[in-house]
Design an enzyme around this catalytic site. Structure first.
Site, PDB file in Angstrom:
ATOM      1  N   CYS A 317      -5.527   4.819 -15.173  1.00 57.29           N
ATOM      2  CA  CYS A 317      -4.261   3.927 -15.360  1.00 57.29           C
ATOM      3  C   CYS A 317      -3.416   4.618 -16.725  1.00 57.29           C
ATOM      4  O   CYS A 317      -3.929   4.813 -17.620  1.00 57.29           O
ATOM      5  CB  CYS A 317      -4.603   2.447 -15.746  1.00 57.29           C
ATOM      6  N   ARG A 413       1.604  -3.347  -5.313  1.00 57.83           N
ATOM      7  CA  ARG A 413       1.310  -3.712  -6.508  1.00 57.83           C
ATOM      8  C   ARG A 413       1.864  -3.544  -7.815  1.00 57.83           C
ATOM      9  O   ARG A 413       1.745  -4.328  -8.598  1.00 57.83           O
ATOM     10  CB  ARG A 413      -0.186  -2.953  -6.759  1.00 57.83           C
TER      11      ARG A 413
END
Length: 498
Positions: A317, A413
């Site tokens: 991430c 998302r």
């Protein structure tokens, strides 16, 4: 006494420093019990308990049905990703629910007019071939036979033969309202693979599988619902179309819904939580991701049954790097868990887990469960194929914020579905082969139990009590202390599971 300090002193409200798991260490205490005495039972949500505090992440390189099945068998739970069509996600959920059953209340049923080829199709689709046969091929009608692989293996050249000519009619059945233990006893004595359950009119009402008896014996910690089916969760987004996805998942028997967003404190997620609680009041809902108390308060007021904590801390991430928003994971878990506990809402620590030690730290800072991606992505049960690179066996792993994953559909998302320019908040990469989950999870959990033994807590609930009473103490670690606490001063070394 110089033996560490309570977490409340490290994570003071006036302290603007964010701490990660590596920044802290738990102080040891007196040992008066063995590792086998450590009880790690926990709450995933207000209404769901797990024997082990482990959850597999809803990522398309981590959790599909195979991962979810094996996580549930071990005592945790898997969350099926939604980077796919509604039909594909529903099929994954159904595969988990059908894998292990007590009473199978909705078995596949055929009629005498169906053919051996129809059984072949069912076996290819669902993985089993023991099918009850009723007069009209429907549940609730009169049972006339059962067909198994032994009945059809001897007709390789005639798969069009009707089941009326091959099915077994000498039936051993159980009567409606008998207990699961009584049904299991009949299976043992009859040595049959399937036990149809019928009412007084000999109409089929349910089915029991002998294979499930063996699974119950081999996996005593398995996570199951009231129907003795494996627990499974599924992720959804916050688009209007996700309401259709939600309805199909509920019909498939999903146990918990995770509303999956990189930033969960939004009007879209709050509206979705309220919709779920209005339409499906008994369905458990986990909101997130969040990292602050203010975010937690809004989602708790909306009605969530659990919270997912973590923003930009996963190995793949890049949210904190790209967006400059997020929070160090240890600080996020401690502050949100402390607040959520006051409202009876469990917290899942999502991200930043790469060892059993970090699982321990997440739990001792207030989390009820940990969600793992990279830790599980290299296992045999994760989606995808292994490949070799420079002589090392690897498996693909990608963040759901990577361009590759967003191209397939996960951009929702990150609130970028309709944007012409997509900003990546994750990367694609590869992880080393970790073997089977059946070996990895017991190894991780044994490490967790040893940690709990070392700081003197026989259960996760006791660890949380001591966390908030101040009896569980910690220290901050300097960079030198962190180096000292790892492997060092060796020319080379090898890490092995056993």
């Amino acid at each position: 006494m110089g033996d560490g300090v309570p977490a409340s002193k490290i994570f003071r409200e006036d302290n603007a420093t964010g701490y990660t798991y590596d920044d802290i260490i738990v102080m040891p205490d007196h040992i008066d019990f063995g590792t086998d005495d450590v009880d790690l039972e926990t709450h995933l949500t207000k209404g769901i308990k797990l024997k082990l505090p482990l959850v597999s992440s809803p990522m398309d390189t981590v959790t599909e049905s195979n991962m979810a099945i094996n996580m549930a068998l071990q005592g945790g739970i898997g969350i099926i990703h939604y980077n796919n069509s509604i039909e594909e996600q529903v099929q994954e959920v159904r595969a988990v629910k059908r894998f292990e059953n007590g009473f199978i209340n909705k078995p596949v049923v055929l009629s005498p007019q169906h053919t051996v080829a129809d059984v072949d199709d069912i076996k290819e689709k669902y993985g089993f071939s023991g099918i009850p046969v009723t007069v009209d091929g429907k549940l609730g009608s009169k049972l006339v036979g059962i067909v198994t692989s032994r009945d059809i293996d001897f007709f390789p050249d005639n798969r069009c033969k009707p089941l009326s000519e091959v099915m077994s009619t000498g039936l051993v059945v159980g009567k409606e309202h008998l207990s699961l233990a009584e049904a299991n006893q009949i299976l043992r004595e009859s040595k049959k693979g399937k036990l149809p359950i019928v009412n007084d009119k000999f109409e089929l009402v349910a089915l029991i599988s002998r294979n499930d008896l063996q699974k119950n014996r081999d996996y005593p910690l398995a996570s199951k619902d009231a129907n003795k089916q494996l627990l499974v969760g599924a992720a959804i987004g916050t688009r209007p179309s996700d309401k259709e996805r939600l309805a199909e998942l509920v019909a498939a028997g999903v146990n918990v819904i995770v509303i999956d967003s990189s930033q969960g404190d939004s009007t879209f997620q709050i509206a979705m939580v309220q919709h779920i609680k209005r339409e499906y009041p008994d369905l458990q809902v986990i909101g997130g991701n969040i990292v602050t108390v203010r975010q937690a308060r809004r989602l708790i007021e909306a009605g969530v049954d659990g919270l997912k904590v973590g923003m930009g801390v996963g190995s793949i991430c890049t949210t904190q790097e790209v967006c400059a928003v997020g929070r160090a994971q240890a600080s996020a878990v401690y502050h949100v868990s402390k607040f959520a506990r006051e409202h009876g809402v469990p917290v899942i620590a999502d991200g930043g887990i790469s060892s059993s030690g970090q699982i321990i730290k997440a739990l001792t800072l207030g989390a009820s469960c940990v969600m793992m991606g990279s830790m599980l992505a290299g296992t045999e049960e994760a989606p995808g194929q292994f490949f070799f690179q420079d002589g090392v066996r690897l498996k693909k792993y990608r963040g759901m914020g990577s361009i590759e994953a967003m191209t397939k559909g996960s951009s929702v998302r990150y609130f970028s579905e309709a944007q012409n320019i997509r900003v990546a908040q994750g990367v694609s990469g590869a992880v080393i082969d970790k073997g089977s989950l059946k070996r990895l999870v017991p190894y991780m959990i044994q490490g967790v139990r040893h940690g709990f033994q070392d700081f003197g807590c026989k259960s996760l609930e006791l660890a949380h009590q001591r966390l908030y009473s101040g009896d569980l103490t910690f220290e901050l670690r300097s960079p030198a202390a962190q180096r000292e606490g790892g492997v060092h001063s060796l020319h080379s070394y090898e890490k092995r599971l056993s």
